[in-house]
Enzyme design. Structure first.
Site, PDB file in Angstrom:
ATOM      1  N   HIS A 107     -30.076 113.619  20.634  1.00  0.00           N
ATOM      2  CA  HIS A 107     -29.238 112.455  20.320  1.00  0.00           C
ATOM      3  C   HIS A 107     -30.126 111.243  20.575  1.00  0.00           C
ATOM      4  O   HIS A 107     -30.956 111.262  21.499  1.00  0.00           O
ATOM      5  CB  HIS A 107     -28.054 112.306  21.273  1.00  0.00           C
ATOM      6  CG  HIS A 107     -27.048 113.403  21.236  1.00  0.00           C
ATOM      7  ND1 HIS A 107     -27.179 114.549  21.964  1.00  0.00           N
ATOM      8  CD2 HIS A 107     -25.862 113.505  20.572  1.00  0.00           C
ATOM      9  CE1 HIS A 107     -26.110 115.316  21.760  1.00  0.00           C
ATOM     10  NE2 HIS A 107     -25.300 114.716  20.916  1.00  0.00           N
TER      11      HIS A 107
ATOM     12  N   ASP B  95     -30.169 110.252  24.225  1.00  0.00           N
ATOM     13  CA  ASP B  95     -30.805 111.037  25.288  1.00  0.00           C
ATOM     14  C   ASP B  95     -32.314 110.929  25.256  1.00  0.00           C
ATOM     15  O   ASP B  95     -32.943 111.062  26.294  1.00  0.00           O
ATOM     16  CB  ASP B  95     -30.354 112.520  25.409  1.00  0.00           C
ATOM     17  CG  ASP B  95     -29.893 113.210  24.168  1.00  0.00           C
ATOM     18  OD1 ASP B  95     -28.679 113.287  23.998  1.00  0.00           O
ATOM     19  OD2 ASP B  95     -30.739 113.666  23.385  1.00  0.00           O
TER      20      ASP B  95
ATOM     21  N   ASP C 248     -27.495 124.705  22.231  1.00  0.00           N
ATOM     22  CA  ASP C 248     -26.641 123.660  22.798  1.00  0.00           C
ATOM     23  C   ASP C 248     -25.960 124.289  24.014  1.00  0.00           C
ATOM     24  O   ASP C 248     -24.769 124.607  23.991  1.00  0.00           O
ATOM     25  CB  ASP C 248     -25.623 123.182  21.752  1.00  0.00           C
ATOM     26  CG  ASP C 248     -24.931 121.913  22.192  1.00  0.00           C
ATOM     27  OD1 ASP C 248     -25.130 121.513  23.352  1.00  0.00           O
ATOM     28  OD2 ASP C 248     -24.193 121.318  21.384  1.00  0.00           O
TER      29      ASP C 248
HETATM   30  C1  XUL Z   1     -20.548 118.672  21.985  1.00  0.00           C
HETATM   31  C2  XUL Z   1     -21.659 119.122  21.138  1.00  0.00           C
HETATM   32  C3  XUL Z   1     -22.693 118.113  20.795  1.00  0.00           C
HETATM   33  C4  XUL Z   1     -23.235 118.225  19.422  1.00  0.00           C
HETATM   34  C5  XUL Z   1     -24.177 117.113  19.039  1.00  0.00           C
HETATM   35  O1  XUL Z   1     -19.639 119.666  22.300  1.00  0.00           O
HETATM   36  O2  XUL Z   1     -21.734 120.267  20.776  1.00  0.00           O
HETATM   37  O3  XUL Z   1     -23.697 118.205  21.739  1.00  0.00           O
HETATM   38  O4  XUL Z   1     -23.913 119.426  19.246  1.00  0.00           O
HETATM   39  O5  XUL Z   1     -23.630 115.875  19.216  1.00  0.00           O
HETATM   40 CO    CO Z   2     -23.164 121.338  19.654  1.00  0.00          CO
END
Ligand code: XUL
Ligand code: CO
Length: 439
Positions: free
Chosen positions: A101, A104, A340
């Protein structure tokens, strides 16, 4: 050059299923060819910058709990440290990609202009580090949900000034992604949803949200960014009613607003389970329309109702997922498998980041091996083909082609005996699946 992970002196190597080394792959063999592609090509694994380098172990009941060597100095210095830690980690792990992001990788400044300047400074460093290490950017995105200005949403905010802010922020995050050769750009609708209809104009918010995405598409075309746009569905958290509830909802929304051709879907396993679906259900819904663009590889906990973002370890789930990916033309394409996922608060050692990623990569690699054998040996698909075989008859083809009428089927039914109900054989198929997993 300073190292942030002195405990890991060698790149993580493939040692095979018999290895007992915790810092080795048992299943992920980057160059092993399965179904005509190397494992590296199948997965295109990515490290998620936010969890791995900005995660602190904080939760609702306690603050930051982890000490990280890269978390030091002024905000911009700390950003530089975290960035270098990312490239060292990702290179040692042997993952080809990372994801971020905007907020970050670079700290938010006192003004929007300062935030943009910070981002540009960090992007310049990231560009150099990408060149040095060969690590590439799978996707970038904008964090339009953490800052309090986004309390009531970004694209769906009732205040036009916040909408405009979010559009401008996405514009810069997209440009940063383009500058770094990012292959995709993700939209996760952080606070795009509502808590109560008592204060919400639903049709207005839907229209705004569509316009928000259309503006991004227009800007993408304007600057010539060729990366794939992805929407990441999620049903709840942070708002009670998230607009991008699940894949079917998102595809319907895109169709209704002239956006269908411009987006694919980024499916996150734990978001699927929060929506009351399995991971493979969501993958299947997207893939059925050629819209499975990328994957956020994690898992939830069936005893907890929130987004725990755990590293994937469930082999049933990874196998089921790989069955879908393998059968999609071109596989994951220009997408990839982005972790993630975050370590549990108790896994506080930087070394745990390696174990977590190695475990996740092995879980998916093993799922790939099993799924490929299931497909090659038609262990499940043979049964499925037989189950639908009546549709291959001339009448079946006529119905699907839209050339049979209700009157014709009425007449047909009168010539036939009562249909016999054949077994769906679920338990048998579960045994077969288990046998392949254990073999
Ligand atoms: C939140 C999520 C985020 C997205 C990117 O639950 O998954 O981190 O992947 O904004
Ligand atoms: Co995500």
């Amino acid at each position: 050059m300073s190292t942030y992970f002195p405990q890991v002196t060698q790149p993580i190597a493939y040692e095979g299923p018999k290895s007992k080394s915790p810092l080795a792959f048992k299943w992920y063999d980057a160059s092993r060819v399965i179904a005509g592609k190397t494992m590296a090509e199948h997965f295109r694994f990515a490290v998620a910058f936010w969890h791995t380098f900005k995660g602190t172990g904080a939760d609702m009941f306690g603050p930051a709990a982890w000490v990280r060597d890269w978390n030091c100095g002024s905000p911009l210095e700390a950003a530089g440290h975290a960035l270098r830690a990312n490239f060292e980690f990702t290179q040692k792990l042997g993952a080809p990609f990372y994801c971020f992001h905007d907020r970050d990788i670079a700290p938010e400044g006192a003004t929007f202009a300062e935030s943009c300047k910070n981002l540009e400074a960090i992007v310049a460093q990231a560009k150099e580090l990408q060149k040095e290490t060969g690590i590439k950017l799978l996707w970038g995105t904008a964090n339009c949900f953490s800052n309090p200005r986004y309390t009531h949403g970004a694209g769906t905010n009732p205040d036009l000034n916040v909408f405009a802010y979010a559009v401008a922020q996405v514009k810069h995050a997209m440009e940063a992604t383009y500058e770094l050769g990012g292959e995709n750009y993700v939209f996760w609708g952080g606070r795009e949803g509502y808590e109560t209809l008592l204060n919400t104009d639903y049709p207005q918010e839907q229209e705004q949200f569509a316009r928000f995405l259309q503006l991004a598409v227009e800007h993408k075309k304007k600057i010539g960014f060729k990366g794939q746009f992805l929407i990441e569905p999620k049903p709840k958290e942070p708002t009670k009613h998230q607009y991008d509830f699940d894949t079917a909802t998102v595809l319907g929304f895109l169709r209704a607003h002239g956006l269908y051709e411009d987006f694919k879907i980024n499916i996150e396993a734990n978001h699927a389970t929060l929506a009351g679906h399995t991971f493979e259900h969501e993958l299947t819904v997207a893939s059925a329309e050629g819209k499975l663009g990328s994957i956020d590889a994690n898992q939830g906990d069936y005893l907890l109702g929130w987004d725990t973002d755990q590293f994937p370890s469930d082999l049933y789930s990874t196998t089921a997922a790989m069955l879908v990916v393998l059968q999609q033309a071109g596989g994951i394409g220009c997408g990839g498998f982005n972790f993630d996922a975050k370590c549990r608060r108790g896994s506080n050692d930087a070394l745990d980041l390696f174990y977590a990623h190695i475990g996740g990569m092995d879980a998916f690699a093993r799922g790939l091996v099993v799924a490929d054998r299931l497909i090659q040996e038609k262990a499940l698909s043979g049964f499925v083909a037989e189950r639908y075989s009546s549709w291959k008859s001339p009448l079946g083809e006529k119905i699907l082609a839209g050339k049979a009428s209700s009157d014709e089927l009425d007449a047909y039914v009168r010539t036939q005996a009562e249909p016999t109900v054949k077994s769906g054989r679920q338990e048998l198929l579960e045994i077969i699946r288990n046998e392949y997993l254990l073999a």
